[in-house]
Design a protein around this motif. Sequence first.
Motif, PDB file in Angstrom:
ATOM      1  N   PRO A   1       0.714  -1.321   0.104  1.00  0.00           N
ATOM      2  CA  PRO A   1      -0.027  -0.057   0.116  1.00  0.00           C
ATOM      3  C   PRO A   1       0.814   1.229  -0.072  1.00  0.00           C
ATOM      4  N   LEU A   2       0.507   2.214  -0.787  1.00  0.00           N
ATOM      5  CA  LEU A   2       1.089   3.342  -1.026  1.00  0.00           C
ATOM      6  C   LEU A   2       0.271   4.641  -0.256  1.00  0.00           C
ATOM      7  N   THR A   3       0.911   5.355   0.661  1.00  0.00           N
ATOM      8  CA  THR A   3       0.483   6.423   1.281  1.00  0.00           C
ATOM      9  C   THR A   3       0.585   7.674   0.477  1.00  0.00           C
ATOM     10  N   LEU A   4      -0.414   8.560   0.083  1.00  0.00           N
ATOM     11  CA  LEU A   4      -0.189   9.653  -0.920  1.00  0.00           C
ATOM     12  C   LEU A   4       0.100  10.772   0.047  1.00  0.00           C
ATOM     13  N   PRO A   5       0.428  12.048  -0.226  1.00  0.00           N
ATOM     14  CA  PRO A   5       0.795  13.124   0.573  1.00  0.00           C
ATOM     15  C   PRO A   5      -0.281  13.799   1.358  1.00  0.00           C
ATOM     16  N   ASP A   6      -1.579  13.169   0.869  1.00  0.00           N
ATOM     17  CA  ASP A   6      -2.902  13.814   1.530  1.00  0.00           C
ATOM     18  C   ASP A   6      -3.168  12.560   2.532  1.00  0.00           C
ATOM     19  N   GLY A   7      -2.551  11.847   2.839  1.00  0.00           N
ATOM     20  CA  GLY A   7      -2.609  10.642   3.603  1.00  0.00           C
ATOM     21  C   GLY A   7      -3.678   9.339   3.205  1.00  0.00           C
ATOM     22  N   THR A   8      -4.125   9.581   1.907  1.00  0.00           N
ATOM     23  CA  THR A   8      -5.026   8.539   1.255  1.00  0.00           C
ATOM     24  C   THR A   8      -4.125   7.290   1.268  1.00  0.00           C
ATOM     25  N   VAL A   9      -4.664   6.123   1.530  1.00  0.00           N
ATOM     26  CA  VAL A   9      -3.716   4.893   1.328  1.00  0.00           C
ATOM     27  C   VAL A   9      -4.113   4.200  -0.074  1.00  0.00           C
ATOM     28  N   VAL A  10      -3.423   4.144  -0.960  1.00  0.00           N
ATOM     29  CA  VAL A  10      -3.539   3.306  -2.234  1.00  0.00           C
ATOM     30  C   VAL A  10      -3.335   1.927  -2.143  1.00  0.00           C
ATOM     31  N   ASP A  11      -4.040   0.847  -2.218  1.00  0.00           N
ATOM     32  CA  ASP A  11      -3.416  -0.493  -2.126  1.00  0.00           C
ATOM     33  C   ASP A  11      -3.950  -1.325  -3.356  1.00  0.00           C
ATOM     34  N   LEU A  12      -3.089  -0.643  -4.501  1.00  0.00           N
ATOM     35  CA  LEU A  12      -3.512  -1.090  -5.748  1.00  0.00           C
ATOM     36  C   LEU A  12      -3.592  -2.853  -5.974  1.00  0.00           C
TER      37      LEU A  12
ATOM     38  N   LEU B   1       4.201 -20.208   5.931  1.00  0.00           N
ATOM     39  CA  LEU B   1       5.498 -20.583   6.103  1.00  0.00           C
ATOM     40  C   LEU B   1       5.884 -20.933   7.648  1.00  0.00           C
ATOM     41  N   SER B   2       5.219 -20.438   8.493  1.00  0.00           N
ATOM     42  CA  SER B   2       5.620 -20.429  10.092  1.00  0.00           C
ATOM     43  C   SER B   2       5.069 -21.742  10.741  1.00  0.00           C
ATOM     44  N   GLU B   3       4.397 -22.644   9.997  1.00  0.00           N
ATOM     45  CA  GLU B   3       3.894 -23.728  10.502  1.00  0.00           C
ATOM     46  C   GLU B   3       4.978 -24.742  11.427  1.00  0.00           C
ATOM     47  N   THR B   4       6.057 -24.820  10.653  1.00  0.00           N
ATOM     48  CA  THR B   4       7.251 -25.749  11.232  1.00  0.00           C
ATOM     49  C   THR B   4       8.208 -24.828  12.020  1.00  0.00           C
ATOM     50  N   GLU B   5       8.471 -23.600  11.687  1.00  0.00           N
ATOM     51  CA  GLU B   5       9.658 -22.753  12.001  1.00  0.00           C
ATOM     52  C   GLU B   5       9.133 -21.138  11.813  1.00  0.00           C
ATOM     53  N   GLU B   6       9.402 -20.338  12.727  1.00  0.00           N
ATOM     54  CA  GLU B   6       8.917 -18.901  12.571  1.00  0.00           C
ATOM     55  C   GLU B   6       9.420 -18.337  11.351  1.00  0.00           C
ATOM     56  N   VAL B   7       8.574 -17.712  10.552  1.00  0.00           N
ATOM     57  CA  VAL B   7       9.324 -16.804   9.296  1.00  0.00           C
ATOM     58  C   VAL B   7       8.642 -15.491   9.421  1.00  0.00           C
ATOM     59  N   PRO B   8       9.258 -14.743   9.860  1.00  0.00           N
ATOM     60  CA  PRO B   8       8.690 -13.384   9.971  1.00  0.00           C
ATOM     61  C   PRO B   8       8.458 -12.307   8.801  1.00  0.00           C
ATOM     62  N   LEU B   9       7.462 -11.701   8.615  1.00  0.00           N
ATOM     63  CA  LEU B   9       7.401 -10.669   7.435  1.00  0.00           C
ATOM     64  C   LEU B   9       8.477  -9.477   7.918  1.00  0.00           C
ATOM     65  N   LEU B  10       9.478  -9.520   6.920  1.00  0.00           N
ATOM     66  CA  LEU B  10      10.490  -8.676   7.315  1.00  0.00           C
ATOM     67  C   LEU B  10      10.526  -7.158   6.861  1.00  0.00           C
ATOM     68  N   ALA B  11       9.612  -6.924   5.734  1.00  0.00           N
ATOM     69  CA  ALA B  11       9.266  -5.772   5.300  1.00  0.00           C
ATOM     70  C   ALA B  11       8.343  -5.643   4.392  1.00  0.00           C
ATOM     71  N   SER B  12       7.668  -4.525   4.285  1.00  0.00           N
ATOM     72  CA  SER B  12       6.639  -4.185   3.493  1.00  0.00           C
ATOM     73  C   SER B  12       7.029  -3.101   2.725  1.00  0.00           C
ATOM     74  N   ILE B  13       7.355  -3.200   1.204  1.00  0.00           N
ATOM     75  CA  ILE B  13       7.870  -2.367   0.486  1.00  0.00           C
ATOM     76  C   ILE B  13       6.624  -1.659  -0.210  1.00  0.00           C
ATOM     77  N   PRO B  14       6.463  -0.316   0.033  1.00  0.00           N
ATOM     78  CA  PRO B  14       5.271   0.041  -0.703  1.00  0.00           C
ATOM     79  C   PRO B  14       5.485   0.398  -2.224  1.00  0.00           C
ATOM     80  N   LEU B  15       4.422   0.484  -2.930  1.00  0.00           N
ATOM     81  CA  LEU B  15       4.574   0.771  -4.471  1.00  0.00           C
ATOM     82  C   LEU B  15       5.173   2.231  -4.359  1.00  0.00           C
ATOM     83  N   SER B  16       6.148   2.176  -5.264  1.00  0.00           N
ATOM     84  CA  SER B  16       6.612   3.486  -5.426  1.00  0.00           C
ATOM     85  C   SER B  16       7.160   3.912  -6.761  1.00  0.00           C
ATOM     86  N   PRO B  17       6.661   4.891  -7.621  1.00  0.00           N
ATOM     87  CA  PRO B  17       7.223   5.129  -8.958  1.00  0.00           C
ATOM     88  C   PRO B  17       8.630   5.370  -8.927  1.00  0.00           C
ATOM     89  N   GLY B  18       9.473   5.904  -7.831  1.00  0.00           N
ATOM     90  CA  GLY B  18      10.676   6.275  -7.927  1.00  0.00           C
ATOM     91  C   GLY B  18      11.576   4.816  -7.929  1.00  0.00           C
TER      92      GLY B  18
END
Length: 376
Positions: free
Chosen positions: A287-298, A311-328
């Motif tokens: 999800p991308l947060t716009l300058p006005d605070g609107t969240v776009v989950d394209l 994947l954590s059923e046998t061993e813990e697997v964390p979500l290490l990062a959520s990288i937002p949609l970025s034109p840059g």
Amino acid sequence: MTPGSSAADAVRSAVSAVSDPELRRPIGDLDMVRDISVDDGVAHVAIVLTIVGCPAAQRIESDVRAAAASVSGVDEVAVEVGVMTPTERKALTEKLRDGRAPRQMPFGPDSLTRVILVSSGKGGVGKSTVTANLAVALAQQSLAVGLVDADVHGFSIPGLLGIPAGTQPTRIDDLMLPPVAHGVKTISIGMFLRDGEAVVAWRGPMLHRTVQQFLTDVFFGDLDVLLIDMPPGTGDIAISIGQILPHAEVLVVTTPQAAAADVAIRSGLVARQTGQRVIGVVENMGPLTLPDGTVVDLFGSGGGAAVAEALSETEEVPLLASIPLSPGLRAGGDAGAPIVLTDPTDAAASAVSDLARSLSRRGRGLSGRPLPMTLG
């Protein structure tokens, strides 16, 4: 000791400290410095390069000239550049291998290099873009980083890192020196294609041999971390690398949508079948947060967490990062300018940098021993 010999010793010391930009070692340690003398303020310096047409020749000569000129009492510098003999090159390659036999893979279970495979269940999730930026972000932390583009059919790492088309590794006998981009030593099948050739139509045995050569014949030197950009899915290369590097760690990249998450789970399960350990999930195009605070989950939301949970059923697997949609992030990939360098305040760049720091803090191998890349 005569004044001339004293000055020559000072020049030798200064010149010997010059670093070979490809090997990343002082040329004195590489036995590339020859006769040096100083007469009436003129320093005569003889050096040898590894091969004829060495791509780093101009830089080495310039750095040697500057180093000699920095010595007190030297007013002029004359540099003579030669080339190593076959015997000298053989001695150099043996020194670089540090006792390792030719074609022996240096990234085994006892290596201090942490090997991380970046995989995905399907193409189009931005796996290679994440890998390229992650490699640069790790290098920014003063880590020695190598990157293997194992996505043989869909290689894109050279372009993402801005490595010019036509760039090839320098060969010293049977060793290949990988090009360095933004501090990352990089190898890709795209560096070996002939002019006008853009497709690799290979099957299992050839693919296996190519990946094996990347890991044995390419001289990466001492690395803290080696990233391998895997092809999407669970095909021949995934199986080959599972056999060659069963101790490697795996990062699974997905997008938030359910269709991508479902197949991403499979790639993690296949990695486990070879003994590899899934250390985390990276959600890209979140999800991308716009300058006005609107969240776009394209592309929806929750896919990364769903993969981590599955994947954590046998061993813990964390979500290490959520990288937002970025034109840059996309534009940086097209331009060969990683966004972690060009716009570190971008939300996607910040997420990748945080991921790099997280991996550094988790820098322990399967044996539990601390690795060189572990930071406080």
